[in-house]
Scaffold this motif. Structure first.
Motif, PDB file in Angstrom:
ATOM      1  N   TRP A 158      38.346  35.045  30.153  1.00  0.00           N
ATOM      2  CA  TRP A 158      39.349  35.893  30.800  1.00  0.00           C
ATOM      3  C   TRP A 158      39.760  35.382  32.173  1.00  0.00           C
ATOM      4  CZ3 TRP A 158      41.792  38.720  27.586  1.00  0.00           C
ATOM      5  CH2 TRP A 158      41.132  39.179  26.433  1.00  0.00           C
ATOM      6  N   LEU A 159      39.002  34.420  32.719  1.00  0.00           N
ATOM      7  CA  LEU A 159      39.311  33.875  34.029  1.00  0.00           C
ATOM      8  C   LEU A 159      40.029  32.532  33.942  1.00  0.00           C
ATOM      9  CD1 LEU A 159      35.881  34.650  35.734  1.00  0.00           C
ATOM     10  CD2 LEU A 159      38.028  35.890  36.075  1.00  0.00           C
ATOM     11  N   GLU A 160      40.309  32.076  32.744  1.00  0.00           N
ATOM     12  CA  GLU A 160      40.939  30.770  32.580  1.00  0.00           C
ATOM     13  C   GLU A 160      42.350  30.760  33.154  1.00  0.00           C
ATOM     14  OE1 GLU A 160      40.794  29.389  28.560  1.00  0.00           O
ATOM     15  OE2 GLU A 160      38.620  29.558  28.446  1.00  0.00           O
ATOM     16  N   GLU A 161      42.738  29.586  33.634  1.00  0.00           N
ATOM     17  CA  GLU A 161      44.045  29.417  34.274  1.00  0.00           C
ATOM     18  C   GLU A 161      45.208  29.647  33.306  1.00  0.00           C
ATOM     19  OE1 GLU A 161      44.854  28.838  37.366  1.00  0.00           O
ATOM     20  OE2 GLU A 161      42.877  28.528  38.236  1.00  0.00           O
ATOM     21  N   ASP A 162      45.007  29.290  32.042  1.00  0.00           N
ATOM     22  CA  ASP A 162      46.140  29.300  31.103  1.00  0.00           C
ATOM     23  C   ASP A 162      46.195  30.560  30.256  1.00  0.00           C
ATOM     24  OD1 ASP A 162      43.876  28.829  29.626  1.00  0.00           O
ATOM     25  OD2 ASP A 162      44.745  27.224  28.412  1.00  0.00           O
ATOM     26  N   SER A 163      45.673  31.653  30.767  1.00  0.00           N
ATOM     27  CA  SER A 163      45.667  32.859  29.958  1.00  0.00           C
ATOM     28  C   SER A 163      46.782  33.820  30.333  1.00  0.00           C
ATOM     29  CB  SER A 163      44.309  33.547  30.024  1.00  0.00           C
ATOM     30  OG  SER A 163      44.044  33.987  31.310  1.00  0.00           O
ATOM     31  N   ASN A 164      46.814  34.936  29.642  1.00  0.00           N
ATOM     32  CA  ASN A 164      47.883  35.918  29.790  1.00  0.00           C
ATOM     33  C   ASN A 164      47.373  37.198  30.444  1.00  0.00           C
ATOM     34  OD1 ASN A 164      50.361  37.117  29.417  1.00  0.00           O
ATOM     35  ND2 ASN A 164      49.931  37.786  27.348  1.00  0.00           N
ATOM     36  N   ALA A 165      46.243  37.089  31.152  1.00  0.00           N
ATOM     37  CA  ALA A 165      45.640  38.259  31.794  1.00  0.00           C
ATOM     38  C   ALA A 165      45.557  38.054  33.292  1.00  0.00           C
ATOM     39  CB  ALA A 165      44.251  38.527  31.226  1.00  0.00           C
ATOM     40  N   ASP A 166      45.767  39.127  34.031  1.00  0.00           N
ATOM     41  CA  ASP A 166      45.455  39.140  35.458  1.00  0.00           C
ATOM     42  C   ASP A 166      43.991  39.536  35.566  1.00  0.00           C
ATOM     43  OD1 ASP A 166      47.965  38.473  36.528  1.00  0.00           O
ATOM     44  OD2 ASP A 166      48.671  40.537  36.281  1.00  0.00           O
ATOM     45  N   ALA A 167      43.165  38.629  36.074  1.00  0.00           N
ATOM     46  CA  ALA A 167      41.719  38.870  36.080  1.00  0.00           C
ATOM     47  C   ALA A 167      41.130  38.589  37.443  1.00  0.00           C
ATOM     48  CB  ALA A 167      41.047  37.996  35.024  1.00  0.00           C
ATOM     49  N   GLU A 168      40.070  39.303  37.757  1.00  0.00           N
ATOM     50  CA  GLU A 168      39.298  39.051  38.961  1.00  0.00           C
ATOM     51  C   GLU A 168      37.829  39.000  38.611  1.00  0.00           C
ATOM     52  OE1 GLU A 168      40.003  39.988  42.790  1.00  0.00           O
ATOM     53  OE2 GLU A 168      41.888  41.027  42.480  1.00  0.00           O
ATOM     54  N   LEU A 169      37.132  38.120  39.291  1.00  0.00           N
ATOM     55  CA  LEU A 169      35.687  38.029  39.140  1.00  0.00           C
ATOM     56  C   LEU A 169      35.050  39.171  39.922  1.00  0.00           C
ATOM     57  CD1 LEU A 169      33.224  36.330  38.158  1.00  0.00           C
ATOM     58  CD2 LEU A 169      33.324  35.184  40.386  1.00  0.00           C
ATOM     59  N   ILE A 170      34.229  39.960  39.248  1.00  0.00           N
ATOM     60  CA  ILE A 170      33.494  41.043  39.894  1.00  0.00           C
ATOM     61  C   ILE A 170      32.035  40.925  39.480  1.00  0.00           C
ATOM     62  CG2 ILE A 170      35.514  42.572  39.949  1.00  0.00           C
ATOM     63  CD1 ILE A 170      34.198  44.141  37.603  1.00  0.00           C
ATOM     64  N   SER A 171      31.224  41.860  39.901  1.00  0.00           N
ATOM     65  CA  SER A 171      29.810  41.885  39.527  1.00  0.00           C
ATOM     66  C   SER A 171      29.469  43.273  39.001  1.00  0.00           C
ATOM     67  CB  SER A 171      28.946  41.563  40.754  1.00  0.00           C
ATOM     68  OG  SER A 171      27.573  41.658  40.437  1.00  0.00           O
ATOM     69  N   ILE A 172      28.754  43.289  37.883  1.00  0.00           N
ATOM     70  CA  ILE A 172      28.231  44.543  37.332  1.00  0.00           C
ATOM     71  C   ILE A 172      26.715  44.424  37.321  1.00  0.00           C
ATOM     72  CG2 ILE A 172      28.101  46.070  35.321  1.00  0.00           C
ATOM     73  CD1 ILE A 172      30.863  46.156  36.504  1.00  0.00           C
ATOM     74  N   ALA A 173      26.047  45.164  38.179  1.00  0.00           N
ATOM     75  CA  ALA A 173      24.582  45.141  38.286  1.00  0.00           C
ATOM     76  C   ALA A 173      24.058  43.717  38.462  1.00  0.00           C
ATOM     77  CB  ALA A 173      23.946  45.808  37.079  1.00  0.00           C
ATOM     78  N   GLY A 174      24.762  42.907  39.225  1.00  0.00           N
ATOM     79  CA  GLY A 174      24.326  41.543  39.490  1.00  0.00           C
ATOM     80  C   GLY A 174      24.763  40.521  38.460  1.00  0.00           C
ATOM     81  N   PHE A 175      25.384  40.956  37.375  1.00  0.00           N
ATOM     82  CA  PHE A 175      25.875  40.045  36.344  1.00  0.00           C
ATOM     83  C   PHE A 175      27.349  39.746  36.588  1.00  0.00           C
ATOM     84  CE2 PHE A 175      22.045  41.583  34.502  1.00  0.00           C
ATOM     85  CZ  PHE A 175      21.630  40.645  33.571  1.00  0.00           C
ATOM     86  N   PRO A 176      27.752  38.478  36.435  1.00  0.00           N
ATOM     87  CA  PRO A 176      29.168  38.154  36.639  1.00  0.00           C
ATOM     88  C   PRO A 176      30.027  38.810  35.573  1.00  0.00           C
ATOM     89  CG  PRO A 176      28.014  36.283  35.671  1.00  0.00           C
ATOM     90  CD  PRO A 176      26.965  37.320  36.003  1.00  0.00           C
TER      91      PRO A 176
END
Length: 197
Positions: free
Chosen positions: A118-136
């Motif tokens: 979901w974080l790839e440059e060539d995708s169709n989603a607006d995505a941000e890296l977050i953390s859930i309980a310490g997991f990326p």
């Protein structure tokens, strides 16, 4: 959107596209991967691996957590008839139908795609890296999906992630509330998963 960490990336996912009637990420299937997907984001390591192999996602919610989500109907799906983009992946749907605002939560145990898809440059989603309980994790919405689209993908193991998405069934639910609901369900699921693995 609520819950975002400082901007890490904006990416555009190429394969997935919004469903014509629900606004969710439910039409096309992302590619299976044999390794982590390349991204322009520096993804931190997981605290540990939590395998999803053989997991029924409905076991990720305790009775107390279901009550907190107001879920009054819970059902499993092996993915064969699922409307999600992940073919043949086990899914759990938790419906909130007793009182407004009506909504459902879709939780998919994805065992062949890394969350970094979901974080790839060539995708169709607006995505941000977050953390859930310490997991990326990636918090994202599909471009063109409108304001009623916000999902979380938590990287729990190599090429495995939990996909959690709140789907509003009432018109008065805002985009921020959808993101908050998706994140709340993701935190609950990961909390329980850590007791099972």
């Amino acid at each position: 959107m609520a819950g975002f960490l400082p901007a890490c990336t904006t990416s555009e996912a190429g394969t997935p596209s919004p469903s014509a009637d629900s606004g969710s990420t439910a039409t096309n299937e992302p590619p299976s991967s044999t390794g982590s997907s390349p991204t322009s984001v520096d993804v931190p390591p997981r605290p540990r691996d939590l395998s999803l192999d053989g997991l029924d996602p409905c076991t990720l919610f305790t009775d107390a957590q279901r009550a907190q989500l107001r879920a009054d109907d819970v059902r499993s799906d092996d993915g064969g008839s699922s409307g999600t983009i992940y073919k043949d992946m086990k899914q759990c749907t938790l419906d909130v139908t007793a009182a407004e605002p009506f909504n459902s939560y879709d939780v998919v145990a994805v065992t062949d795609v890394d969350f970094s898809f979901w974080l790839e440059e060539d995708s169709n989603a607006d995505a941000e890296l977050i953390s859930i309980a310490g997991f990326p994790a990636a918090q994202f919405h599909i471009k063109g999906g409108g304001t009623h689209d916000c999902a979380i993908a938590v990287g729990v193991a190599e090429n495995q992630h939990l996909h959690i998405e709140m789907l509003p069934l009432s018109d008065d639910v805002t985009g921020d509330e959808i993101c908050q609901g998706s994140r709340q369900a993701a935190e609950m699921a990961l909390q329980t998963l850590q007791t099972l693995r």
